[in-house]
Design an enzyme around this catalytic site. Sequence first.
Site, PDB file in Angstrom:
ATOM      1  N   HIS A   1     -14.463   3.352  -0.701  1.00  0.00           N
ATOM      2  CA  HIS A   1     -13.809   2.511   0.321  1.00  0.00           C
ATOM      3  C   HIS A   1     -14.837   2.086   1.382  1.00  0.00           C
ATOM      4  CE1 HIS A   1      -9.494   2.153  -0.378  1.00  0.00           C
ATOM      5  NE2 HIS A   1      -9.450   3.409  -0.782  1.00  0.00           N
TER       6      HIS A   1
ATOM      7  N   HIS B   1     -13.943   8.554  -4.195  1.00  0.00           N
ATOM      8  CA  HIS B   1     -13.048   7.399  -3.992  1.00  0.00           C
ATOM      9  C   HIS B   1     -13.089   6.930  -2.532  1.00  0.00           C
ATOM     10  CE1 HIS B   1      -9.179   5.099  -4.521  1.00  0.00           C
ATOM     11  NE2 HIS B   1      -9.075   5.388  -3.231  1.00  0.00           N
ATOM     12  N   GLU B   2     -13.026   7.870  -1.605  1.00  0.00           N
ATOM     13  CA  GLU B   2     -13.053   7.487  -0.183  1.00  0.00           C
ATOM     14  C   GLU B   2     -14.425   6.911   0.195  1.00  0.00           C
ATOM     15  OE1 GLU B   2     -10.314   7.304   1.413  1.00  0.00           O
ATOM     16  OE2 GLU B   2      -9.128   8.431  -0.042  1.00  0.00           O
TER      17      GLU B   2
ATOM     18  N   GLU C   1      -7.659  -0.240  -4.552  1.00  0.00           N
ATOM     19  CA  GLU C   1      -7.549   1.153  -5.012  1.00  0.00           C
ATOM     20  C   GLU C   1      -8.156   1.302  -6.411  1.00  0.00           C
ATOM     21  OE1 GLU C   1      -6.756   3.717  -3.092  1.00  0.00           O
ATOM     22  OE2 GLU C   1      -6.601   2.155  -1.570  1.00  0.00           O
TER      23      GLU C   1
HETATM   24 ZN    ZN Z   1      -7.941   4.546  -1.697  1.00  0.00          ZN
END
Ligand code: ZN
Length: 243
Positions: free
Chosen positions: A75, A71-72, A102
Amino acid sequence: MNLRQRVLELARTYRRAQAPLTPARLVDGVGVRLAYGRLPEGRFGAWMPEQNLILLDPQAPPRRQRFTLAHEVMHLLIQQDHDLLSELHEAYAGGELERELEALCNLGAAEMLLPGEVVDAAIARRGQSPRLVLELAEQHKVSEEVAIIAMAERGPVPSLVLVAGGRPLRVYFSARHPRIPDRLPRGLGFRRDDPLVVAVETGLPQKAASRLPNHSQPYWLEAYPKGGRVYGVYKAQLGGGGL
Ligand SMILES: [Zn+2]
């Protein structure tokens, strides 16, 4: 291509380039370091741009750590894609932008760890049942969140997939198909006679027409209880609601 498809394509390309996706190879491709340490309550990971690192909670279960790391990384991949980023800012603002970002990072992380074609094949074989959350997680060594995101995205009928637990029963994690208009906040509770509550209290799977506490449209719910948790697939009842 819409934003979701472009995020999926980013994730697929990254998965192929960085395979096998060990933690070190997951961060290598975006040029940051990986570090472990304490995070604020309720957070499992964070990207720290000033220190050029991704910080992970070493206490989190390993599969959850891997999902958080992916997930990071998403980003960063989105941050580095200027076209995608500017389209995102054109389409959304404020809190909606944050929530959409998100959700997109979750979508990309799930695709990185559990390829869409694997999920399509599993749904074609087994149907989009709540047990499939557990089966996909176990067979492919991914967190339940990853399986839930993938199933909500790829199911043949627009649906919302969730895991809930605790007493009183609360939403732990949910994901929705893009055609389901409302999100389901973490921590949301249910009425005592909700089929989801019945499933977890009796230990028996449930199938019933149902509603979600904060959604206007009706759903067909399949609920499967296991280990004090309950897994639910809410399929939109086409023609019955405003989809
Ligand atoms: Zn996030």
